[in-house]
Each structure stands twice: as structure tokens, then as C-alpha cells.
Design a protein around this motif. Structure first.
Motif, PDB file in Angstrom:
ATOM      1  N   GLN A 254      42.489  42.538  39.841  1.00  0.00           N
ATOM      2  CA  GLN A 254      43.383  41.515  40.372  1.00  0.00           C
ATOM      3  C   GLN A 254      42.704  40.175  40.585  1.00  0.00           C
ATOM      4  N   GLN A 255      41.390  40.140  40.748  1.00  0.00           N
ATOM      5  CA  GLN A 255      40.713  38.890  41.058  1.00  0.00           C
ATOM      6  C   GLN A 255      39.672  38.475  40.032  1.00  0.00           C
ATOM      7  N   ALA A 256      39.244  39.348  39.152  1.00  0.00           N
ATOM      8  CA  ALA A 256      38.192  39.003  38.198  1.00  0.00           C
ATOM      9  C   ALA A 256      38.511  39.571  36.821  1.00  0.00           C
ATOM     10  N   ARG A 257      38.108  38.819  35.804  1.00  0.00           N
ATOM     11  CA  ARG A 257      38.296  39.255  34.422  1.00  0.00           C
ATOM     12  C   ARG A 257      37.134  38.753  33.577  1.00  0.00           C
ATOM     13  N   VAL A 258      36.605  39.618  32.717  1.00  0.00           N
ATOM     14  CA  VAL A 258      35.582  39.260  31.739  1.00  0.00           C
ATOM     15  C   VAL A 258      36.098  39.688  30.373  1.00  0.00           C
TER      16      VAL A 258
ATOM     17  N   GLY B 195      32.963  34.896  21.217  1.00  0.00           N
ATOM     18  CA  GLY B 195      32.863  34.151  22.464  1.00  0.00           C
ATOM     19  C   GLY B 195      33.228  35.022  23.643  1.00  0.00           C
ATOM     20  N   GLY B 196      33.277  34.407  24.817  1.00  0.00           N
ATOM     21  CA  GLY B 196      33.597  35.136  26.029  1.00  0.00           C
ATOM     22  C   GLY B 196      34.144  34.221  27.101  1.00  0.00           C
ATOM     23  N   GLU B 197      34.893  34.810  28.026  1.00  0.00           N
ATOM     24  CA  GLU B 197      35.468  34.065  29.138  1.00  0.00           C
ATOM     25  C   GLU B 197      35.353  34.890  30.411  1.00  0.00           C
ATOM     26  N   VAL B 198      34.918  34.239  31.498  1.00  0.00           N
ATOM     27  CA  VAL B 198      34.850  34.857  32.819  1.00  0.00           C
ATOM     28  C   VAL B 198      35.812  34.091  33.717  1.00  0.00           C
ATOM     29  N   ALA B 199      36.752  34.790  34.345  1.00  0.00           N
ATOM     30  CA  ALA B 199      37.775  34.130  35.155  1.00  0.00           C
ATOM     31  C   ALA B 199      37.900  34.797  36.513  1.00  0.00           C
ATOM     32  N   LEU B 200      38.044  33.972  37.553  1.00  0.00           N
ATOM     33  CA  LEU B 200      38.304  34.431  38.913  1.00  0.00           C
ATOM     34  C   LEU B 200      39.662  33.907  39.332  1.00  0.00           C
ATOM     35  N   SER B 201      40.566  34.805  39.712  1.00  0.00           N
ATOM     36  CA  SER B 201      41.948  34.430  40.026  1.00  0.00           C
ATOM     37  C   SER B 201      42.237  34.530  41.519  1.00  0.00           C
ATOM     38  N   ASP B 202      43.121  33.658  41.981  1.00  0.00           N
ATOM     39  CA  ASP B 202      43.607  33.694  43.364  1.00  0.00           C
ATOM     40  C   ASP B 202      42.445  33.821  44.354  1.00  0.00           C
ATOM     41  N   ILE B 203      41.499  32.880  44.220  1.00  0.00           N
ATOM     42  CA  ILE B 203      40.288  32.917  45.045  1.00  0.00           C
ATOM     43  C   ILE B 203      40.667  32.810  46.519  1.00  0.00           C
TER      44      ILE B 203
ATOM     45  N   GLY C 174      45.517  30.881  45.713  1.00  0.00           N
ATOM     46  CA  GLY C 174      46.252  30.453  44.533  1.00  0.00           C
ATOM     47  C   GLY C 174      45.402  29.716  43.527  1.00  0.00           C
ATOM     48  N   PHE C 175      44.165  29.361  43.912  1.00  0.00           N
ATOM     49  CA  PHE C 175      43.276  28.642  43.000  1.00  0.00           C
ATOM     50  C   PHE C 175      42.545  29.624  42.085  1.00  0.00           C
ATOM     51  N   PHE C 176      42.255  29.174  40.866  1.00  0.00           N
ATOM     52  CA  PHE C 176      41.497  29.997  39.921  1.00  0.00           C
ATOM     53  C   PHE C 176      40.475  29.127  39.208  1.00  0.00           C
ATOM     54  N   VAL C 177      39.437  29.765  38.673  1.00  0.00           N
ATOM     55  CA  VAL C 177      38.378  29.075  37.951  1.00  0.00           C
ATOM     56  C   VAL C 177      37.918  29.968  36.806  1.00  0.00           C
ATOM     57  N   ALA C 178      37.477  29.354  35.711  1.00  0.00           N
ATOM     58  CA  ALA C 178      37.045  30.119  34.543  1.00  0.00           C
ATOM     59  C   ALA C 178      35.912  29.401  33.839  1.00  0.00           C
ATOM     60  N   GLY C 179      34.981  30.176  33.280  1.00  0.00           N
ATOM     61  CA  GLY C 179      33.902  29.656  32.454  1.00  0.00           C
ATOM     62  C   GLY C 179      33.969  30.280  31.071  1.00  0.00           C
ATOM     63  N   ARG C 180      33.658  29.501  30.024  1.00  0.00           N
ATOM     64  CA  ARG C 180      33.835  29.955  28.649  1.00  0.00           C
ATOM     65  C   ARG C 180      32.692  29.491  27.753  1.00  0.00           C
ATOM     66  N   GLY C 181      32.488  30.230  26.680  1.00  0.00           N
ATOM     67  CA  GLY C 181      31.498  29.841  25.687  1.00  0.00           C
ATOM     68  C   GLY C 181      31.741  30.574  24.388  1.00  0.00           C
ATOM     69  N   SER C 182      31.308  29.984  23.265  1.00  0.00           N
ATOM     70  CA  SER C 182      31.504  30.620  21.965  1.00  0.00           C
ATOM     71  C   SER C 182      30.545  30.033  20.944  1.00  0.00           C
ATOM     72  N   TRP C 183      30.479  30.707  19.809  1.00  0.00           N
ATOM     73  CA  TRP C 183      29.715  30.218  18.654  1.00  0.00           C
ATOM     74  C   TRP C 183      30.464  30.613  17.396  1.00  0.00           C
ATOM     75  N   ASN C 184      30.612  29.664  16.481  1.00  0.00           N
ATOM     76  CA  ASN C 184      31.275  29.972  15.217  1.00  0.00           C
ATOM     77  C   ASN C 184      30.368  29.624  14.055  1.00  0.00           C
ATOM     78  N   PHE C 185      30.497  30.378  13.002  1.00  0.00           N
ATOM     79  CA  PHE C 185      29.674  30.197  11.807  1.00  0.00           C
ATOM     80  C   PHE C 185      30.575  29.915  10.612  1.00  0.00           C
TER      81      PHE C 185
END
Length: 377
Positions: free
Chosen positions: A265-269, A288-296, A300-311
Motif C-alpha cells: 500500500q505504501q511502497a512499490r519497486v 530501467g526501474g522505478e521506486v515509489a512511495l505512496s500516501d506518505i 496524500g503525497f507521493f514521491v518516486a525515483g527512476r532510472g534507465s538505460w537504452n541501447f
């Protein structure tokens, strides 16, 4: 002819094929690389739609279930819970800018959705130079490449959705213009494996007509050449138009998958990967990947960090050495394809606000910044 004779003749033909192929192999030389580099127009159609998508690369098509799904995977629009709108701005190389906007609405209790999108790339008021006037003619020119699209998507079950987008493409290069029509088609399969959500996507983009330019810069006056064997009679110049080549659009085929390694309910990877095959380059891939924290703090606030690499294989072509001279490039080319970003927002019931930022490396061309703003109601 009896069936036995027919079967025997067919068998002899199959046996003869390897012998014929062997002889032809020694006589015919096939090209080792027939990739159609540089044969498409309207490349701005591949610039993306949101900072979240830019940070996650092309692999985002499998995860896309927000407004930017209008661009990345039409099937994702069917999974919207509420209506929403998004505006994105992308500062590209050489003082050019790309802007994208979209709006989508779920209907029939969320069973289907429709939406609209608009993208524009270009620059304006650049001085005109000619061979006779190297310091400038005093005039200016602009480039405006635009597409407008309408999307329809539907949930066919609790695990499968599909959608398509019809797009009109306009290409204005100075006073020369061209237009084309294109279709996007996408599917999304969502299920669980080992208790973890998994999504798979199939998308084909920009499948459509060719693009051909016309306009005032192509209008000329010409004199018809004399007919061989006849008296050369002087003729007055007549108005004519130069004929330009038809260019295909940058068709892109994508197959992607996104797996939630952690989801509560509060975290997703989420981990993502994708295979892509364009019509003007060799096949490539992204992950790539995404880490998200919901309803901190239940705020009601949420934050997410992301990164990827393409070839993409074309990014690694050593043009200098292949042309017979050495090149001394900086270490920037080693960062080609890297992208990263973050998102913050607020969501309560149907209302939501979001801001996303992404940085993307273009190798020797430097880095670019992508900003997105989203509203849900």
C-alpha cells in the motif's frame, strides 16, 4: 497424374532445393547490412510524451497507465481511474524545443476511455543565409513539426486491454510543408506471478502514409529542353514545381514487460525491460526501474525515483574511423542512453496533482531536461 507421382515430384523438388541454393550462394552476394539508416522523416514522433517516460526510456510502454499512455501505449488509457490532463516540455539540442499535451476521459464505468494529444517540435526566427549573402539576407525562417492524435481504448477483461490512436502529422520546414497520417496500436496484459503484479505490452507506432513536401520554395520556372532531331525553337520559361521524395514515417515496434518486485500500500519497486525494432535502425533494447512511495504519512503525497538505460546500435557507429580518420571524442559518448528522474505529487480521492522531471543523456550532444505537469479530477 496420380497422387503417388505428385508426392514423388514434390519430394524431388525439396531435395533439389539445397543444391540450387548452394550454387546460387556462390554466384549472388547479399548485402551484410541493409538497415535503412536515414530514410524516414518526422523523427520528432519518437521524442516521447512525459518526464516519467523519458526517465524510464522506451520500456515505459508496459507500465504506462497515466495520461502519457496516449503516446506510449494506447491500451494503458483504458486503465485510467479518473479523467486527467498532462503538459510536458522538452528542451532539445541546438535551441529546439518539444512540447506535448494530452487529455483523457474514462467512460462506461471505466470499461473504455478516449483521449486527445498534441505534440510540437521546432524553432523559430532563424536568419536565412545564402551563398551570395553569407552574412544573411535579413529574412528569417521557422520549423514547426506537429502531430495531433485521437485515442480509443477498451478493457476486454480484467487482465487485457487494447487501444489505437489515429494521428495527423504536419511538417513545416520554412515555407515548404508536408503531411501524413499514422496509426498507433497497443495492447496491455496485466496479471500476477508469484503474488507480484506483472504487465506485458505490445505496441506499434507511426504506421501510416508517406510524407511529401510542397510549397513556394519548390516553385520554379523552367524551359523545356529541345527535342533531339528538331529545330531548336526559343521558348518562354514556364512555371513548374520541383518534385520531392516521399519519406516514410519512423515506424517503431515495441515489446515490453514490467514486474513489481515489491508492491504494497505504501511502497512499490518496479523493474522494466523492452525490445524494440525501428524501421530505420537495427533492433535495440532498454531496461530501467522505478521506486515509489505512496500516501506518505497518510498525507496524500507521493514521491518516486527512476532510472534507465537504452541501447541503439547506431549510437555506437564510429563514423570517423570508418571514414579513414581518427576521432578524439570526450567520455560523453559512454553515457549515451542513460536517463534518470523523479516525481512528486499529491492525490486524494479523484483529485491529483503531479510534477515530474527527467534528465536524459544524448552522448556527445550533451544532456537534455524534460518537465511534466499532470492534473487528475
Amino acid at each position: 497424374m496420380s497422387m503417388t507421382r505428385i508426392s514423388r515430384a514434390f519430394s524431388m523438388t525439396l531435395l533439389a532445393l539445397p543444391l540450387v541454393a548452394g550454387r546460387l550462394t556462390g554466384q549472388v552476394t547479399l548485402p551484410s547490412d541493409n538497415t535503412a539508416y536515414g530514410t524516414t522523416a518526422a523523427e520528432f514522433l519518437l521524442l516521447g510524451a512525459s518526464a516519467r517516460g523519458a526517465a524510464l526510456g522506451g520500456a515505459y510502454a508496459a507500465l504506462s497507465t497515466d495520461i502519457s499512455a496516449l503516446y506510449y501505449n494506447p491500451a494503458g488509457v483504458a486503465q485510467l481511474d479518473h479523467a486527467g490532463a498532462m503538459v510536458s516540455s522538452y528542451r532539445y539540442v541546438a535551441d529546439t524545443r518539444y512540447t506535448w499535451a494530452g487529455v483523457a476521459f474514462p467512460v462506461s464505468g471505466g470499461a473504455r476511455s478516449f483521449g486527445f494529444q498534441l505534440g510540437n517540435f521546432g524553432f523559430s526566427n532563424q536568419p536565412v543565409y545564402t551563398v551570395d549573402q553569407p552574412d544573411g539576407t535579413g529574412g528569417t525562417y521557422s520549423v514547426a513539426e506537429t502531430f495531433a492524435g485521437a485515442t480509443y481504448a477498451q478493457n476486454f477483461s480484467d487482465r487485457f486491454s487494447a487501444g489505437f490512436t489515429g494521428k495527423i502529422v504536419s511538417d513545416k520546414l520554412g515555407e515548404a510543408t508536408g503531411s501524413a497520417f499514422a496509426l498507433d496500436f497497443g495492447t496491455s496484459f496485466h496479471a500476477n506471478t508469484g503474488g507480484r503484479p506483472i504487465r506485458a505490452s505490445f505496441v506499434i507506432q507511426n504506421l501510416g502514409s508517406t510524407l511529401k513536401h510542397n510549397g513556394v520554395p519548390l516553385d520554379v520556372t523552367a524551359t523545356r529542353p529541345p527535342v533531339p532531331g528538331q529545330v531548336d525553337v526559343p521558348q518562354e520559361a514556364q512555371p513548374a514545381s520541383l518534385k520531392t521524395k516521399d519519406w516514410t514515417l519512423p515506424v517503431m515496434f515495441r515489446v515490453g514487460v514490467a514486474l513489481d518486485a515489491l508492491n504494497n500500500q505504501q511502497a512499490r519497486v518496479t523493474l522494466l525491460s523492452e525490445f524494440n525494432q525501428p524501421n530505420n535502425n537495427k533492433a535495440g533494447f532498454e531496461f530501467g526501474g522505478e521506486v515509489a512511495l505512496s500516501d506518505i504519512g497518510k498525507s496524500g503525497f507521493f514521491v518516486a525515483g527512476r532510472g534507465s538505460w537504452n541501447f541503439q546500435p547506431a549510437n555506437n557507429l564510429d563514423v570517423g574511423n570508418q571514414a579513414g580518420f581518427a576521432t578524439a571524442l570526450s567520455g560523453k559518448e559512454s553515457r549515451q542512453g542513460l536517463a534518470a528522474g523523479f516525481g512528486v505529487g499529491y492525490r486524494k480521492s479523484a483529485f491529483g496533482l503531479g510534477f515530474d522531471y527527467a534528465w536524459r543523456s544524448l552522448g556527445v550532444l550533451g544532456g537534455t531536461n524534460f518537465l511534466s505537469f499532470a492534473l487528475n479530477w
